[in-house]
Every structure is written in C-alpha cells, then in structure tokens.
Design a protein around this motif. Structure first.
Motif, PDB file in Angstrom:
ATOM      1  N   ILE A  98       0.854  -1.190   0.000  1.00 24.60           N
ATOM      2  CA  ILE A  98       0.000   0.000   0.000  1.00 24.60           C
ATOM      3  C   ILE A  98       0.892   1.243   0.000  1.00 24.60           C
ATOM      4  O   ILE A  98       1.802   1.358   0.812  1.00 24.60           O
ATOM      5  CB  ILE A  98      -0.913   0.028   1.232  1.00 24.60           C
ATOM      6  N   ASP A  99       0.579   2.129  -0.916  1.00 24.48           N
ATOM      7  CA  ASP A  99       1.332   3.377  -1.012  1.00 24.48           C
ATOM      8  C   ASP A  99       0.361   4.556  -0.922  1.00 24.48           C
ATOM      9  O   ASP A  99      -0.458   4.767  -1.807  1.00 24.48           O
ATOM     10  CB  ASP A  99       2.086   3.415  -2.341  1.00 24.48           C
ATOM     11  N   GLN A 100       0.474   5.297   0.173  1.00 30.57           N
ATOM     12  CA  GLN A 100      -0.430   6.435   0.391  1.00 30.57           C
ATOM     13  C   GLN A 100       0.279   7.773   0.218  1.00 30.57           C
ATOM     14  O   GLN A 100      -0.294   8.826   0.402  1.00 30.57           O
ATOM     15  CB  GLN A 100      -1.036   6.348   1.796  1.00 30.57           C
ATOM     16  N   GLN A 101       1.566   7.718  -0.161  1.00 22.22           N
ATOM     17  CA  GLN A 101       2.396   8.931  -0.100  1.00 22.22           C
ATOM     18  C   GLN A 101       1.867  10.089  -0.929  1.00 22.22           C
ATOM     19  O   GLN A 101       2.153  11.244  -0.641  1.00 22.22           O
ATOM     20  CB  GLN A 101       3.807   8.618  -0.604  1.00 22.22           C
ATOM     21  N   GLY A 146      -5.386  11.770  -4.690  1.00 25.58           N
ATOM     22  CA  GLY A 146      -6.665  11.539  -4.038  1.00 25.58           C
ATOM     23  C   GLY A 146      -6.910  10.141  -3.528  1.00 25.58           C
ATOM     24  O   GLY A 146      -8.038   9.817  -3.160  1.00 25.58           O
ATOM     25  N   SER A 147      -5.872   9.308  -3.480  1.00 25.40           N
ATOM     26  CA  SER A 147      -6.093   7.933  -3.027  1.00 25.40           C
ATOM     27  C   SER A 147      -4.769   7.275  -2.684  1.00 25.40           C
ATOM     28  O   SER A 147      -3.708   7.713  -3.122  1.00 25.40           O
ATOM     29  CB  SER A 147      -6.780   7.124  -4.125  1.00 25.40           C
ATOM     30  N   SER A 148      -4.852   6.215  -1.918  1.00 26.97           N
ATOM     31  CA  SER A 148      -3.741   5.278  -1.805  1.00 26.97           C
ATOM     32  C   SER A 148      -3.807   4.340  -2.995  1.00 26.97           C
ATOM     33  O   SER A 148      -4.819   4.276  -3.694  1.00 26.97           O
ATOM     34  CB  SER A 148      -3.854   4.466  -0.516  1.00 26.97           C
ATOM     35  N   TYR A 149      -2.748   3.594  -3.229  1.00 32.43           N
ATOM     36  CA  TYR A 149      -2.804   2.598  -4.309  1.00 32.43           C
ATOM     37  C   TYR A 149      -1.928   1.402  -3.975  1.00 32.43           C
ATOM     38  O   TYR A 149      -1.210   1.407  -2.975  1.00 32.43           O
ATOM     39  CB  TYR A 149      -2.433   3.210  -5.660  1.00 32.43           C
TER      40      TYR A 149
END
Lengths: 341, 600
Positions: free
Chosen positions: B38-41, B47-50
């Motif tokens: 999970i990458d929220q940086q 507009g989102s994590s991915y």
C-alpha cells in the motif's frame, strides 16, 4: 578578479625544460614571446604579494592572484599536461603571519590537482609552529575539497569579535575562528588554509581557462578529442563546434565519437552540435540510422533538435519505420519533423 | 477484510442508485495483497492510496479480492493506473483477471500520468461471487489505484481531481460526516520523531492526545521503511529536560540504509506510545481535510489508507508534524516553500534571488552478497549509465537524493520517488551487467518505496528562525529552548552528477557549515495565523537556510517535547499557543528547566 591585470609568465617546460614563454598579459592576449633556452623555472624569482595593510579581503585576493606565475608543463609527447605555480604569498592582512611558499598544480581546465612543498619550505601554525604530519594530511584533504565552506567566506569574516578569541583559535593574529569553518581548516592555520584554498580553487581557474583558449588549435583539439579525461573531450567538442565547424576532419572526428558507447559524450554532442551541421545531409544520414540503438533520452534530444530543422525525405521515411516502438511524446515529435520543410 | 466486504456490500446493497450498475474497487482494499504494497504517499495529489508491485525486478505475488455481483450483465471495465516510466514504455505491466472470463494487461502504455484505462467488457452473472486478481509481470513497481465496472457503456470515470475525489467518496459511501474518533485536547498529525515526541510529551502533561500516522509504523524517516538514522545532539542542551523522550525512542545508531530494519526500533517506538496513558494511536490514517471556524481548526478528517474508512478528530489544539505542513496548509496557515533572498533575510547563505529550490527526497537501498551469482535485468526505461559515469557502490547513503527545485517536493513527490527508482535500478543494472567481477554475487535486497523527504512547506510562526540565529549573530531569544547542534547542511546536486544528469540530478553534495549550539525559540513552533496550531519537525517556522540545521530528527523530536509542555500549559490556562508565550513563558521556562514553578 580583473583578468586584464594579471601578469603571467608561461613556461613551456618540457622534461628537458628548454623553452620559456613570457607573456605580459595586459590585454588578455600574449604580448611578448621570448624563447630562451636552458632557462628553467628556478630562475624565476617568486613574487611576494604585498597587500596594503587595511585593504579589504577581496582586494587582498586580487593582489595575490595578480602576482601568480603560471607554468604550463608539457609531457614527453610535447602535449600540454598541466599548469603549475610556485607561489610565495602573505596569508593575512597585517603581515604578521609567516609568508607561505607552496607549489600548486591544476589541470588544463583549471581544476586543482595537488600541491607540493618546495624544498626547504614548510607550513606553520600560530606562533610559527611547524605543521606536523597530521596537519599536512588535513591540509591536503582541505585543498581536495572543491566544495569547502571556505568558498563562502571572505577574509574579514574569519575574525570573530576580539573578546571571543582564545589562544587555541588564533592564527598568529587576534581573532576567533568562526565555528562554521572549524572543520575546514587546520587548527591554528585558518589564514593559510583560507588563502591557499582560494588560490587553488577560485582565484586562478578563470585565468587558466582563458589561457587554455589560447592553446586552442587543431593539434590540441585532435589530442583532446580522444583524451581519457572526458572534460577535455567536452572542451574539444565545444571548441570544434564553435570555432572549427568548417573543418570537415575535426567534425568527422567528433561524429566518430558518436559511434562509441559513451552515452554521455553522445548526449553532449547532440546538445551542442550547431543547427548548420545538423542540416547537412551527410550528418543526417549518419545520425538517424543510429536512432533505434540510442537510449530514450538521447532519442528525445535528437528528435527535439530536428523538430525545426528540415530533414530529407529519406529521414522522414526512416522515421515512419520507427513509429511502432514509440510513445506519445516521440510520436508528437515525429509529427513535427514530418511537417517541417 | 470482513469490514471491507461489508463496506462493499454496503456499496452494492445500500446504495441502489449505484449498486445495480456500477462497482468501484479500491486496489488498496484488496482482501489479499500478495506481494503488493500500500502506497499512500501521494494521496494529497492523486486523491487515493494505491497498490504498488515493488518486487525489485521479481514479480510479486497476486493481489486477490472477491465480491458478490448483485446484478449480472455486460460491464465495462476501467482501471486507474499509471505508466510510471514512459521512456518510452515503463516496466510496470500487470494484468487484471476477473473470474475466469476476463484478463487484460495494463501499466505499460508509454503515456504519462494517472489515467483511467479502458479495459473493455466483461460479462458477469447474477448473484455470483467473482474473484479479482492483480497479477504483476515484472516486480518493477506496476501500480493500480482502482478498478471500476459499469453497465453504462457511454460513461467514462472522471479524471479531474476535484470531480474524481467527490465521485470516489460517493461510490465509497463517504459522503456523510465521518464518525468522531473521540474528543481530544490535542491531536498530533504525523508519527515521525517530531509527532511521536509531541504526543508522548503532551500525554505526560495529562492531556488527552490522539496521534494520527499515515503509515503502519511510527518513526517516519527513522522507521524501518525509510531507514535514516537520528542526528543532532542531545548532550549540549541548555534545558536537559528536553531530549528525554528522544532518548526513550532512540534505538541506537544503525546508520543509514542498514540491512536490518529492526534496528530502527519501530516496535520500541510503538510500544512506548501504546503504553502511554492518555494517548490514542491511530496508524494507517491519512489526514487530508480540516474543518475550521474563524482562524482555528476544529477537526481533522483522516482516511484509512487500506479500508478507506474515515474518522474525524475534534480537539482544542492541533500539532502539525506532517513534514509537509499539510494541516496548516489545509487550514490556510501562512507558509513558505523554497529559498528566501539574501535581501529578505540578511543571510549570507541565502541566494541573491528567492527561488523554488528545496532539498530533495531519498529512497535508500542496500544489497547483499549471495553464494552464487545473481542476475538483474537490463532496464532500458531507467536512467542510462556507462563507464563514463556510474555510482560504484553496493548501498545507498544520504547522497541518493532527487529534488533541488527540478521537481516540486509536494506536487511532484511521486515523480521524485520514481526518478529515484530509475536512478537506483539503472545504476544497479549497469553494475550487474557490466561490472560482474565486482557485483556478480550481489543481490539488490531492499529499496525503500517510501521516500525520505527533507523539505517542503515551512509554516510561519511568530518568530522565523534564520541563519543568524544559528550562528549566534542574533542574541539568544528569551524563549529559545530547543538546543540545536547540527550544521547548516544544505544539499545541492553533486557537480559530477549534474554534469551528466543536468536537470535530473539524483545525487547530492553538501557543505557542513558549523553552528554554535543555539536555541530554537518556542515562537517557531506555532502558527502565526492559525490560533490553535502547533508544529514540530521540519515544517516549523524557519528560513530555508536555518532549516538546513533544524531539520535533523533528534532536534525535531525535542521540538515535539517542547510543544507537549506548551500544549499542557495552553489547556491548563485555557489559552492559545501564542498565549503561552505571552502570558506563561516563565512557567514554560520552569518546566523545561526541570524546576518547580513558583508563581511570582
């Protein structure tokens, strides 16, 4: 630094030290050429800079640089190898510091190489205490640091308020060493380190670059274009494109480099090659067949360089064959080239 | 995942408007992540994590999720992804599989930026459970944000950031006001050293504190995810009370990019926080919105980086320890980014003209030596190296850094991280394939996918620290409490690196300009125009030049400790951060001096 004020002596110093060229550089060109056999550099008396007491630090630096005697050392193939100078200079404004005699060497583009202590010369710290081995080691690493914090200081900043001075911090004269440069000096030798570092990295570089421009001739350019020092190669490429673009042989020599695996040199060539050369059919026929084998960044540079230069129909046809491996950005550049006249 | 499934069902069954003909699946909410991370940086930008397939060249395991389709039919498939290295085509190729009736690959198109890609049609059956699989092909950082299925074949999901944000919230059922996490005296946003110290310090003053961190671990740059060691000294302090919490959290010095991630002490930090009464820890929550009233923040809203559930944090005081000054920025706090001019600040190290230059971001990496030779693929999409220039090293240190004004460290943070990847992979590929005598047995073990960011916004306080404070040219301030010792350490592109990669440098040099130990005033630690906002860490009120010294993590931690004390006073006296300075400075001085305060 006012280059026109710089007085230079040039010594063509082959391994046998036979030739001496003296130039009085009043207008930035060689003025007088004197050939003198069997005159070695030792005959040149080093000049002691005598700064005016109370002059500001920038004037002091200028005075020092003014009196530098540069020697050009040649290798046994009679090619210029490096610049050298034995410098004898005051290191502080008041004249209380012991003057320094030191030899500094630079490459042909003015990058500091190393230093040597002339026979009988030593470096000293406060109270004229000689450097020990550790001091010399640190001094060498200080000079090797091209990005020393010393670059950002002028001499007047080296002294702190007098009341803060301590014996350990001074360099023969009163004044505290600013904390910010403590790591960049030999303790007790702040002025020596400051002065010699500036001579090594700042005061002389432009002068050498200017002098190297005077060396520019076809022979030197041929020598540099295949030099192992990539800075020399770039210097040669820049000078060929600027001053020798009509020399088919030199241009061919540059383009020959384009066949090598030196991607950064190829990038430099593509960035610097003049439009007038890119427009030549022979050069287009040489460059474009290599397009598929170039890295993406070089492909983009080539495409951008040709985006407003007319290309032959053959090149346009060739580009069509490259379309299938191209992304949006490349395709838009193809389009620009295809529609150019 | 139980929670996630229920939310999916919620989407499917509770929102009949959408449930019958459209399905949004956030990739980060996949039930099984396989090897995807999970990458929220870059949440604030995209507009989102991915999900990121960060396998260092080895394909990662499949991410899998299932959902029950309410109504069958022909669905149009859209996948939001990005070719992260379109030079000309990136390596991030992956497939989406839906049941056993659909497979299509994405991620390697040569197009730039995040986009919805048309995945064509899939036929789904009524009331059937369908599996969705993300299959990575390369291990080179393919990424997937979301999957969207619709029976409206004329509809294309929105691209515009604002529209997309609202559309996404609506489909995720996040349109309403989120539930409150509780009521707090102080909410600390950011769980790096500064935020963690702030939260602990404030909780020890008896405040009810929430610590909101957008990663699964605490520590920020000092966590196992980034692996930068703690710098700055705590033994020169004029106020030795400060630094005690830094000591508690300090797990020793493993240097930068140590192969043993445990040595950075994630667990130690979390345990200390978990054991602290009055302190509630919220991991994996990214704060992305604020509610304000007048010039004060009332609540912070944060979204779970995996489940996308939201929580709302009301409090009397807030501390922005995000590094990016995100909370202050959202609330309208005055801030600066880039370098001030010499004329403005009177600093000798400031440039003549103000500009956008900032220090950059590092993605550290390391390798190990294996018994037998290992291979690493050619990487045409990465930066190109040759014998003329390459980095002859088996691990990274601080110098591996991208930024320098070539990229904006906030709006182009993802490009910066990806540029670091291209430098690392390109150089490593060169070493493996051209210098096998030296590197044949080496294996690339770890590349941080979380960037260690040095600089972005600085929130302006009542005092703006500058170079002359650091060097002692300015008299020490009466509220100077946090002793800083690090040099003015302003990185710039390494000139050799610049020669070969001008405009896209990824390797830094620096000058260490020594400072006398000096004290950062308390007034640098609260916003000058947001009445209830503290800050600690790299986003405090300094000039760019002074930031070069204040930014190291032990110093940032001590800022947090001071903020904790001040927050305690603010609550006790029912005043603002500024009120503490104006009316209770003696008390604050006593606290950090470790002496009992006697009212005069």
């Amino acid at each position: 630094m006012n280059l026109s004020q710089i007085e230079l002596s040039w010594i063509k110093h082959s391994i046998f030290g036979l030739m001496k060229i003296i130039s009085e550089n009043c207008s930035g060109v060689i003025g007088i050429l004197v050939l003198s056999t069997f005159l070695s550099i030792s005959f040149l008396p080093p000049i002691l800079a005598q700064p005016t007491v109370g002059s500001d630090s920038s004037n002091l630096q200028m005075e020092r640089a003014k009196d530098i005697v540069l020697e050009l050392v040649y290798d046994d193939q009679n090619q210029p190898q490096y610049y050298s100078s034995e410098i004898f200079t005051q290191v502080c404004e008041t004249g209380e510091c012991k003057p320094v005699r030191i030899r500094l060497n630079w490459d042909l583009l003015g990058n500091y190489l190393n230093y040597a202590m002339p026979k009988g010369s030593i470096l000293t710290k406060m109270d004229h205490i000689p450097f020990n081995a550790t001091d010399y080691q640190k001094f060498a690493s200080i000079l090797n640091d091209r990005y020393s914090v010393l670059e950002d200081f002028n001499l007047s900043q080296l002294k702190g308020p007098k009341e803060k001075a301590t014996v350990q911090e001074i360099d023969g004269i009163t004044g505290a060493t600013p904390k910010s440069i403590e790591n960049a000096i030999v303790p007790g030798a702040v002025y020596t380190c400051y002065t010699i570092w500036h001579l090594a990295h700042v005061s002389i570089k432009d002068t050498i670059l200017e002098k190297s421009q005077l060396l520019r001739n076809e022979e030197i350019l041929y020598h540099f274009i295949d030099h192992e020092n990539s800075d020399y190669q770039r210097w040669a490429i820049d000078n060929i494109f600027q001053f020798f673009r009509h020399s088919q042989q030199l241009v061919d020599q540059v383009l020959h480099l384009f066949q090598s695996d030196k991607v950064f040199l190829k990038k430099h060539i593509l960035q610097q090659i003049p439009d007038s050369l890119l427009a030549q059919r022979s050069i287009q026929n040489l460059l474009w067949p290599q397009y598929p084998g170039l890295s993406y960044s070089l492909q983009l540079i080539l495409l951008r360089r040709y985006s407003d230069i007319p290309v032959d129909q053959e090149v346009k046809d060739l580009l069509e064959s490259y379309r299938s491996q191209s992304n949006q950005e490349q395709l838009s550049l193809f389009q620009l080239i295809r529609t150019s006249h | 995942m139980r929670l996630y499934l229920s939310s999916l069902y919620f989407i499917l069954w509770q929102l009949p408007l959408f449930a019958q003909d459209q399905i949004l699946i956030e990739a980060e909410s996949f039930e099984e992540k396989g090897g995807w991370l999970i990458d929220q940086q870059f949440f604030d930008i995209m507009g989102s994590s991915y999900l990121l397939a960060h396998g260092l060249g080895t394909p990662v395991g499949d991410a899998i999720t299932k959902l029950k389709v309410a109504e069958g039919g022909d669905y149009h498939v859209w996948v939001r992804t990005k070719d992260w290295a379109p030079f000309p085509v990136g390596p991030g190729k992956f497939s989406l599989l839906i049941g056993d009736v659909y497979e299509k690959s994405f991620g390697a198109t040569g197009q730039t930026g995040w986009q919805w890609y048309d995945g064509g049609l899939v036929k789904l059956q009524n009331q059937t459970e369908v599996g969705f699989i993300l299959k990575d092909f390369t291990g080179f950082d393919g990424r997937c944000d979301a999957i969207y299925l619709t029976r409206d074949h004329t509809f294309k999901p929105p691209h515009d950031q604002g529209v997309l944000h609202n559309w996404r919230k609506e489909l995720l059922g996040l349109g309403r006001v989120p539930k409150d996490a509780g009521i707090f005296d102080l909410v600390v946003i950011g769980g790096g050293m500064a935020g963690t110290c702030t939260a602990l310090s404030a909780a020890r003053q008896g405040l009810k504190v929430a610590l909101v961190q957008n990663r699964p671990v605490l520590g920020g740059n000092n966590s196992s995810e980034i692996r930068v060691h703690l710098m700055g000294r705590t033994d020169q302090n004029d106020f030795p009370v400060l630094g005690r919490i830094v000591h508690e959290l300090d797990n020793g010095d493993p240097g930068n990019a140590n192969p043993d991630g445990k040595r950075y002490g994630d667990e130690r930090k979390e345990q200390i926080v978990r054991l602290q009464p009055n302190l509630s820890l919220y991991l994996n929550l990214h704060a992305y919105a604020v509610e304000t009233e007048g010039n004060e923040i009332r609540t912070v809203i944060a979204r779970n980086i995996e489940t996308n559930e939201e929580l709302r944090f009301p409090a009397r005081l807030f501390a922005d320890c995000t590094g990016d000054g995100t909370i202050g920025y959202l609330a309208g706090a005055d801030y600066r980014m880039g370098r001030e001019s010499k004329a403005e600040t009177g600093e000798t190290y400031a440039p003549d003209e103000a500009d956008d230059f900032t220090l950059g971001t590092s993605n550290l990496w390391h390798t190990s030596i294996q018994d037998s030779p290992t291979s690493f693929p050619e990487t045409a999409w990465a930066l190109t190296f040759s014998d003329e220039y390459y980095l002859d090293t088996d691990k990274a240190d601080w110098q591996w850094e991208t930024g320098y004004g070539n990229f904006n460290t906030i709006t182009q943070a993802e490009e910066i991280r990806d540029h670091n990847f291209r430098a690392i992979y390109g150089n490593w590929s060169f070493l493996k394939n051209n210098k096998s005598d030296k590197y044949g047995h080496h294996k690339l073990d770890w590349v941080a996918h979380i960037g260690g960011k040095r600089e972005s916004r600085r929130l302006m306080g009542d005092y703006i620290l500058n170079q002359n404070d650091c060097t002692g040219e300015i008299e020490r301030q009466p509220d100077g409490f946090v002793t800083a010792t690090w040099t003015i350490d302003l990185h710039f592109p390494d000139p050799e690196n610049q020669k070969y990669f001008e405009g896209e440098e990824f390797f830094a040099a620096t000058k260490h300009i020594r400072v006398a130990p000096y004290n950062i005033p308390y007034r640098c630690l609260y916003s000058r125009n947001i009445g209830n906002l503290f800050m600690a860490g790299r986003n405090i009120s300094t000039t760019h030049v002074a930031f070069g010294s204040t930014r190291v993590m032990k110093t940032c931690g001590m800022m947090g400790e001071l903020v904790g004390f001040a927050a305690g006073l603010a609550i006790q006296h029912n005043t603002s951060p500024r009120g503490v300075y104006e009316n209770h400075l003696n008390e604050l001085t006593s606290m950090v001096s470790g002496v009992k305060y006697s009212r005069p």
